[in-house]
Design an enzyme around this catalytic site. Structure first.
Site, PDB file in Angstrom:
ATOM      1  N   LYS A  11      33.649  54.978  34.010  1.00 49.41           N
ATOM      2  CA  LYS A  11      34.926  54.308  33.700  1.00 49.41           C
ATOM      3  C   LYS A  11      34.665  52.898  33.209  1.00 49.41           C
ATOM      4  CE  LYS A  11      34.924  51.368  37.376  1.00 49.41           C
ATOM      5  NZ  LYS A  11      34.676  49.937  37.225  1.00 49.41           N
ATOM      6  N   ASP A 138      36.896  53.493  43.938  1.00 48.75           N
ATOM      7  CA  ASP A 138      36.914  54.058  42.584  1.00 48.75           C
ATOM      8  C   ASP A 138      36.730  55.578  42.560  1.00 48.75           C
ATOM      9  OD1 ASP A 138      37.133  51.461  41.720  1.00 48.75           O
ATOM     10  OD2 ASP A 138      35.114  51.337  40.868  1.00 48.75           O
TER      11      ASP A 138
HETATM   12  O1  C5P Z   1      35.478  50.611  47.926  1.00 45.85           O
HETATM   13  P1  C5P Z   1      34.076  50.300  47.562  1.00 45.85           P
HETATM   14  O2  C5P Z   1      33.096  50.753  48.618  1.00 45.85           O
HETATM   15  O3  C5P Z   1      33.681  50.742  46.202  1.00 45.85           O
HETATM   16  O4  C5P Z   1      33.991  48.715  47.544  1.00 45.85           O
HETATM   17  C1  C5P Z   1      32.762  48.048  47.549  1.00 45.85           C
HETATM   18  C2  C5P Z   1      33.004  46.584  47.908  1.00 45.85           C
HETATM   19  O5  C5P Z   1      33.743  45.941  46.863  1.00 45.85           O
HETATM   20  C3  C5P Z   1      33.835  46.365  49.159  1.00 45.85           C
HETATM   21  O6  C5P Z   1      33.025  46.343  50.301  1.00 45.85           O
HETATM   22  C4  C5P Z   1      34.478  45.020  48.900  1.00 45.85           C
HETATM   23  O7  C5P Z   1      33.580  43.973  49.195  1.00 45.85           O
HETATM   24  C5  C5P Z   1      34.678  45.026  47.394  1.00 45.85           C
HETATM   25  N1  C5P Z   1      36.048  45.421  47.006  1.00 45.85           N
HETATM   26  C6  C5P Z   1      37.086  44.536  47.204  1.00 45.85           C
HETATM   27  N2  C5P Z   1      38.364  44.880  46.858  1.00 45.85           N
HETATM   28  C7  C5P Z   1      38.598  46.095  46.285  1.00 45.85           C
HETATM   29  C8  C5P Z   1      37.555  47.012  46.058  1.00 45.85           C
HETATM   30  C9  C5P Z   1      36.278  46.649  46.434  1.00 45.85           C
HETATM   31  O8  C5P Z   1      36.876  43.427  47.719  1.00 45.85           O
HETATM   32  N3  C5P Z   1      39.844  46.394  45.947  1.00 45.85           N
END
Ligand code: C5P
Length: 302
Positions: A11, A138
Site C-alpha cells: 500500500k 494496517d
Molecule cells: O499497529 P502497528 O503494530 O502496525 O503499529 C506499530 C507502531 O506504530 C505502534 O506501536 C505505534 O507506535 C505506531 N502507531 C501509532 N499510531 C497508529 C498506528 C501505529 O502510533 N495509528
C-alpha cells in the site's frame, strides 16, 4: 488440500493525517490507503508445527520467530477456531522490508487467508478483518485492498472509489525504518516546535481526485504527516523527493513511515522513465513501478 498460495499487495498512503497521541500509545489517524501492484506471495503448506521461511531481497531483516507477523496471524487464526493447527508458511517478498508499504501487514493478511483455506475453516472476511485489526493497524487494509479511508488507528475502513489506474514509482532505500520510531519522532518534532495537533480530517479534494481519476490533482494533494519525521531520521530522503519532483513526477511523498519514497506519474511510460532516471541519479537502492488500485489478499492457487 496440501498447499494454498495467496497474493497480497503493498500500500501507499495518499493522505496520512496523524492526530494526537492516545493513551494507548497509538495515534488517531485519517489514513487514505491505496493498494498497488507490488505483491508478496504467501504459501501455506500442511505441517505439524507453525514455521516460516522468507525468500527475496533483504529478507535477513525479517524475523523468523514468534515476532513474525505471519506466524502471529496463523496462531491467532488457530486460536479463534479453538484448535491447534500447524502450517509451513513460505513468504516470497517483493514488498520492501520495513519500507513503509505495509509488507509485514501484507504477509499477516496473506497468512490469514491462506490458513483459513488450508485448514478448511471457511471463516467469513468479517472474522478475518477482526483478527487482522488485533495483529496491526494496517493488516485489515491488506485484506481489503482497493482504496479506503482508515480511521481510528487506521483499522476502521471505509472503501472509497478510485477511477482508472494511477501509475507509481517507488524509490526503495537501503535499510528500513521502524514504524514506532517514526511515530515517536513525529511526536518529538511536534513537541519541539509547539505545533498544535489538529484532529485529522480527510481531504475532500483528494477524494474527488481519486474518484475522477485525476492523477495531476492527486499528485498535488499527496500529504503525509509522518514525512518530516521520516526525513529527520533519514536525511537523504529529502534529496530523493526533490530529484523525483525535478524529474517531472506529479507528486512525491514518503510512503507511510518510510523510507520508501512514492512518486505519481502521468502514465505507465512516464513511470518507467522516472524509475530509470531515479536509479541513474543514484538517490535510491532501486526503483520499481506499480499501479493502483488493486484488490487485497487473494487466493491464486490451491
Ligand atoms: O499497529 P502497528 O503494530 O502496525 O503499529 C506499530 C507502531 O506504530 C505502534 O506501536 C505505534 O507506535 C505506531 N502507531 C501509532 N499510531 C497508529 C498506528 C501505529 O502510533 N495509528
Amino acid at each position: 488440500m496440501s498447499s494454498v498460495t495467496v497474493r497480497v499487495p503493498a500500500k501507499v498512503n495518499v493522505q496520512l493525517a496523524v492526530g494526537p497521541l492516545r493513551d494507548d500509545g497509538y495515534h488517531d489517524l485519517v489514513n487514505v490507503f491505496h493498494a498497488v501492484s507490488l505483491f508478496d506471495e504467501v504459501v501455506a503448506k500442511e505441517s505439524e508445527a507453525v514455521t516460516v521461511r522468507v525468500e527475496g531481497a533483504n529478507v535477513e531483516q525479517v524475523p523468523l520467530d514468534d515476532s513474525n507477523l505471519a506466524i502471529q496471524a496463523a496462531r491467532a487464526l488457530a486460536k479463534h477456531a479453538g484448535r491447534t493447527y500447524g502450517v509451513e508458511l513460505i513468504i516470497r517478498k517483493a514488498i520492501p522490508v520495513a519500507g513503509g508499504m505495509a509488507g509485514g501487514s501484507a504477509d499477516a493478511a496473506g497468512a490469514l487467508v491462506a490458513c483459513n483455506e488450508l485448514w478448511g475453516l471457511g471463516l467469513p472476511r468479517e472474522d478475518l478483518m477482526e483478527i487482522a485489526a488485533d495483529l496491526g493497524s494496517d493488516v485489515p487494509f491488506s485484506l481489503l485492498g482497493g482504496t479506503a479511508v482508515g480511521t481510528g488507528r487506521g483499522e476502521q475502513l471505509t472503501p472509497v472509489p478510485a477511477r482508472g489506474r494511477f501509475h507509481w514509482v517507488f524509490a526503495v532505500a537501503d535499510g528500513g525504518l521502524s514504524t514506532a520510531t517514526v511515530y515517536g519522532e513525529c511526536d518529538r518534532l511536534r513537541e519541539a516546535t509547539g505545533e498544535k495537533v489538529a484532529w485529522p480530517q480527510v481531504s475532500e479534494p483528494l477524494l474527488a481526485a481519486l474518484r475522477e481519476g485525476d492523477a495531476a490533482g492527486l499528485g498535488a494533494l499527496l500529504a503525509n504527516d509522518l514525512q518530516p519525521a521520516a526525513v529527520m531520521l533519514r536525511r537523504s530522503l529529502a534529496r530523493t523527493l526533490e530529484v523525483g519532483q525535478e524529474l517531472g513526477a506529479l507528486g512525491a511523498i514518503v510512503s507511510g513511515s518510510g523510507p520508501t519514497c512514492a512518486f505519481l506519474a502521468a502514465g505507465e511510460e512516464q513511470a518507467e522513465e522516472l524509475a530509470v532516471a531515479l536509479m541513474g541519479a543514484g538517490v535510491c537502492r532501486t526503483a520499481v513501478t506499480a499501479y493502483g488500485e488493486v484488490p487485497g489478499a487473494q487466493i491464486v492457487a490451491a
